[in-house]
Design a protein around this motif. Structure first.
Motif, PDB file in Angstrom:
ATOM      1  N   ARG A  32       0.830  -1.203   0.000  1.00  0.00           N
ATOM      2  CA  ARG A  32       0.000   0.000   0.000  1.00  0.00           C
ATOM      3  C   ARG A  32       0.866   1.256   0.000  1.00  0.00           C
ATOM      4  NH1 ARG A  32      -4.253   0.877   4.804  1.00  0.00           N
ATOM      5  NH2 ARG A  32      -2.318   0.816   6.007  1.00  0.00           N
ATOM      6  N   GLU A  33       1.924   1.220   0.786  1.00  0.00           N
ATOM      7  CA  GLU A  33       2.829   2.371   0.833  1.00  0.00           C
ATOM      8  C   GLU A  33       3.514   2.591  -0.513  1.00  0.00           C
ATOM      9  OE1 GLU A  33       6.982   3.619   3.115  1.00  0.00           O
ATOM     10  OE2 GLU A  33       5.672   2.073   3.971  1.00  0.00           O
ATOM     11  N   ASN A  34       3.899   1.478  -1.163  1.00  0.00           N
ATOM     12  CA  ASN A  34       4.580   1.589  -2.462  1.00  0.00           C
ATOM     13  C   ASN A  34       3.660   2.139  -3.543  1.00  0.00           C
ATOM     14  OD1 ASN A  34       6.927   0.638  -1.372  1.00  0.00           O
ATOM     15  ND2 ASN A  34       6.836  -1.383  -2.312  1.00  0.00           N
ATOM     16  N   PHE A  35       2.385   1.784  -3.481  1.00  0.00           N
ATOM     17  CA  PHE A  35       1.445   2.324  -4.463  1.00  0.00           C
ATOM     18  C   PHE A  35       1.375   3.844  -4.376  1.00  0.00           C
ATOM     19  CE2 PHE A  35      -0.897  -1.845  -5.039  1.00  0.00           C
ATOM     20  CZ  PHE A  35      -0.681  -1.890  -6.408  1.00  0.00           C
ATOM     21  N   ARG A  36       1.580   4.389  -3.181  1.00  0.00           N
ATOM     22  CA  ARG A  36       1.568   5.837  -3.014  1.00  0.00           C
ATOM     23  C   ARG A  36       2.887   6.464  -3.456  1.00  0.00           C
ATOM     24  NH1 ARG A  36       1.376   8.446   2.906  1.00  0.00           N
ATOM     25  NH2 ARG A  36       3.398   7.422   2.907  1.00  0.00           N
ATOM     26  N   ARG A  37       3.997   5.781  -3.156  1.00  0.00           N
ATOM     27  CA  ARG A  37       5.322   6.352  -3.405  1.00  0.00           C
ATOM     28  C   ARG A  37       5.767   6.225  -4.852  1.00  0.00           C
ATOM     29  NH1 ARG A  37       9.389   3.546   0.325  1.00  0.00           N
ATOM     30  NH2 ARG A  37      10.787   5.009  -0.754  1.00  0.00           N
ATOM     31  N   PHE A  38       5.514   5.070  -5.465  1.00  0.00           N
ATOM     32  CA  PHE A  38       6.061   4.791  -6.796  1.00  0.00           C
ATOM     33  C   PHE A  38       4.935   4.747  -7.818  1.00  0.00           C
ATOM     34  CE2 PHE A  38       8.751   2.397  -3.705  1.00  0.00           C
ATOM     35  CZ  PHE A  38       9.843   3.243  -3.744  1.00  0.00           C
TER      36      PHE A  38
END
Length: 318
Positions: free
Chosen positions: A213-219
């Motif tokens: 979930r965090e990666n979907f926001r960051r990358f």
């Protein structure tokens, strides 16, 4: 805290099909052995005789087991109860022999090596009690499964909830499959270990899902496969530290805990090893097959003016 950091993402999802095939075959084999051989249930589930004896000095449990084994009794549980001098003995029911006759035979054998042994109590555990324990155990398992699904659906998204619960049930069924194939004794401590594995395994899945979930926001430029590979790779160090420390503790119980904790620790060992595997190659892969997308986890501000499409942080928040 990281012992090491992997700079290049490992392409786990590239081999997802092969590992999912292995998981499916293992799962089917476990189900087959459960139905064909069944579980070797302990006295708590099948009924039998329970004895409590007291020694004048700390009891040698291995010697007690040997003395009972000479009587031809199998699947007998011997453990300390309260103090080192008090011993609890659980024995399965024997056809043609009453509970009183069985306990008297055992007490005679124990007195032959130590005349100071005293019988505190003896009772018969009926099979109806075992049926009640089995029903309560299945209810506990069902409540845990439903609770985990509700938590994950609220914390993340329903696709993650389905993926995680399939992975967790995969771990549980494989543990039961091992016990059915090798006919290891399935007792209340083993049932407790199975329930513990459910909670323990979902923790690893939650860590990976949270990073996804965090990666979907960051990358913003990564696709779903790259997002998942990065999430798993970036949590490997944490996985090794956490599961390694846990396994060291469980291994100490397995090697030095004696017969009482042996199958409990064995079930935990299998659960920990397959829990790591299922979180990576089952839960994450199933979430990918279910079509998890950025839009499933990111809420857009409709009132915000669209920013630069190349800006990784524009227009999206968790």
């Amino acid at each position: 805290m990281e012992f090491f950091k992997i700079k290049k993402d490992i392409p786990f999802m590239k081999h997802a099909v092969a590992f999912n095939a292995i998981s499916f075959i293992t799962f089917v084999a476990a189900v087959f052995f459960l139905f064909s051989r069944g579980l070797h249930l302990s006295v708590e589930f099948t009924g039998g005789t329970l004895m409590e004896v007291s020694y004048s000095q700390p009891a040698d449990l291995n010697a007690v087991r040997d003395q009972i084994a000479k009587l031809g009794l199998t699947d007998v549980q011997v453990q300390n109860f309260g103090t080192a001098r008090d011993v609890m003995i659980r024995m399965p029911a024997v056809k043609g022999q009453s509970s009183a006759q069985q306990s008297e035979q055992v007490l005679t054998a124990l007195k032959a090596s130590d005349a100071n042994v005293q019988l505190r109590r003896t009772e018969f555990v009926g099979p109806q009690v075992g049926d009640e324990l089995a029903a309560d155990g299945l209810k506990a398992l069902a409540f845990v499964v439903v609770g985990i699904m509700i938590y994950l659906a609220m914390r993340f998204e329903w696709k993650f909830a389905v993926a995680a619960i399939i992975a967790n049930l995969h771990d549980v069924v494989i543990i039961l499959g091992f016990f059915a194939f090798f006919q290891w004794e399935f007792s209340l401590p083993v049932l407790a270990a199975v329930l513990a594995v459910l909670g323990y395994s979902v923790n690893e899945s939650v860590v990976i899902f949270d990073r996804i979930r965090e990666n979907f926001r960051r990358f913003r430029k990564m696709d779903t496969v790259e997002i998942i590979d990065n999430a798993i790779t970036s949590t490997i160090s944490r996985t090794i530290i956490t599961h390694g420390c846990t396994q060291l503790m469980v291994l100490s119980m397995l090697l030095f805990g004696g017969a009482t904790l042996h199958y409990f620790a064995l079930a935990l060992t299998i659960g920990i090893l397959f829990g790591i595997y299922s979180s990576v190659f089952v839960a994450a892969a199933i979430a990918m097959w279910l079509g998890i997308r950025r839009d499933d986890l990111i809420k857009h501000h409709h009132n915000k003016v669209a920013g630069d499409p190349n800006d990784e942080n524009s227009g999206a928040v968790v």
